[in-house]
Design a protein around this motif. Sequence first.
Motif, short mmCIF file in Angstrom:
data_model
loop_
_atom_site.label_atom_id
_atom_site.label_comp_id
_atom_site.label_asym_id
_atom_site.label_seq_id
_atom_site.Cartn_x
_atom_site.Cartn_y
_atom_site.Cartn_z
N GLU A 135 0.83 -1.20 0.00
CA GLU A 135 0.00 0.00 0.00
C GLU A 135 0.86 1.26 0.00
O GLU A 135 1.88 1.30 0.70
CB GLU A 135 -0.92 0.00 1.23
CG GLU A 135 -1.87 1.16 1.23
CD GLU A 135 -2.89 1.09 2.37
OE1 GLU A 135 -3.00 0.03 2.99
OE2 GLU A 135 -3.55 2.12 2.59
N GLY B 6 -4.19 0.43 -2.30
CA GLY B 6 -4.02 -0.54 -1.22
C GLY B 6 -3.56 -1.87 -1.77
O GLY B 6 -3.57 -2.08 -3.00
N LYS B 7 -3.19 -2.77 -0.89
CA LYS B 7 -2.64 -4.06 -1.32
C LYS B 7 -3.61 -4.84 -2.21
O LYS B 7 -3.20 -5.40 -3.24
CB LYS B 7 -2.26 -4.88 -0.09
CG LYS B 7 -1.33 -6.03 -0.42
CD LYS B 7 -0.85 -6.74 0.83
CE LYS B 7 0.01 -7.94 0.43
NZ LYS B 7 0.49 -8.68 1.59
#
Lengths: 379, 147
Positions: free
Chosen positions: A337, A363-364
Amino acid sequence: MTHLINNIIYISPESYILYYMPMKRSFLFLALVASFVATSRAHDFSVTLGGSTIYFKITDSKAHTACLTYRGNIADHNPPTCTGTVRIPSTVRHDGAVYTINAIGPKALAGADRLEGIIIPESVKQIGDFAFEGCTSLRSVAMPAAQPLMGQGTFFRCTSIADINFGTNWTSIDFTAFRWSDSLVSVSIPAKVERIQGLKTLRRLRHINVHSSNKQYASHSGCLYSTTRHTLLCVPRAYTDTLCVEEGTTAIMWGSIIDCTDITAVILPASVRQLSFREFSRMTRLQSLTIMCESPLLTTNYEGRNTTALAVANNGVMLFVPKASVKAWRKALISIEGDYYDIVDQRPQSLSLQDAAKPHHFGKPQLLQSNHIKAIKTK
Amino acid sequence: MKRHIILSILCLAPLLTLSAQEEADKLSPAEPVIPLDSLRYTIKMRELNNRREALQQRINQEDSRRGTIIPDATPAQQEAAVMEQDSICLALRSELVEVNLAIDELTSQGISTNTATPALPDASTISLPTQPNTRPNLRDMIDSVRK
């Protein structure tokens, strides 16, 4: 002369004269007068062609030019009764004189909801504002060979246009004029066009075809490329299934694929060197991404260095790379992220440095994970 | 009897002449007299100009809302909002074109603005004249002769 002293109005044979009157009556009178105001009509003569009557206004009686216009007065809101396809004549005979039709006036055919096709003659040099506004059945438009000057909102609310025939001498096309139509699935770019705008405003476009002798653009599999075919410029928004970018392409123009939500697979050739990490971030149906490059592409700037990351719209996307480069890709791919930047050196000429240098937070789950990289066999 | 009648007529004749002259004076060009064609033209033109001004203001307002980024909106939602705003702005411009065309049509009637404008007072200024109607009636005149 007649005197009607106590009835407020004095009438002379020459003109009506408002003399004096009580306040209340004066307002009533003014309202009455306003309702009787007669204006001159827009058209000077009409022509009936194949059951459709079209109206013309003489624009220059010495030069014998006229323009297509609306019937009567603009305030009357008489929608044109044209039906089917109307071929506007290039010349019209009226009162013993021949008039050249060199323009389509503002609002000329606005509201002609039964008009299905329009053929504009070569003589027309100008199309006025909102000339075809609200022609909801209009499907086919044949433009003159030479590019006319187009006003604003020419095809505003023309929701059915499916076929546009641009003239052979057109040098630029702005497709935003046709963005109200959801029926436009295919467009053809003539040979002399050097500038195209607004292709991405056509939400149902599936196919772009460029004339083979165009010196600026080329098309392949319905997509728009630079003439050298080194840059993929635009994939139609309603392009479906698999996008196979042509061999030899080195750059994917920012935003050229991003909004093609019906594409399920993308195959990029080994020649590709430039690709934005955001290019697949809105492609909700994308399942597989194949990049034939033998070394990881530098797609983003993260923490001050150019590196590899790919944002995706769903976490089921698989990345296929040549077997020999799987390790390198897995090592290079970042999926943490943070704020990611585009590589500004790769920005399109039209984009300012300021606009190109904006951070994008991901984000991831929005980033492709290294365990989604698979190997494919190459020749 | 006949003499009385002749005498009365001879007395009344100059009075009636005077009264007619007074009436004619009231209708002289010194009074605010407005040709009706010009009035129609000016009222309509004023209405159209007011409408044009109002539309132009609204267009400016709506134009300033173009390109507004909606927080937390998806790209599709953002695009739909842009499209809607474009439609609003174009619809207003379409209306403005109609008003401009109506003004052109009105102007091409051939009534020049110079003819119309000076003669037209505001509606609020059109009212009863300050002096009452002083035309004497016949009975008053006969009475005054008798006296």
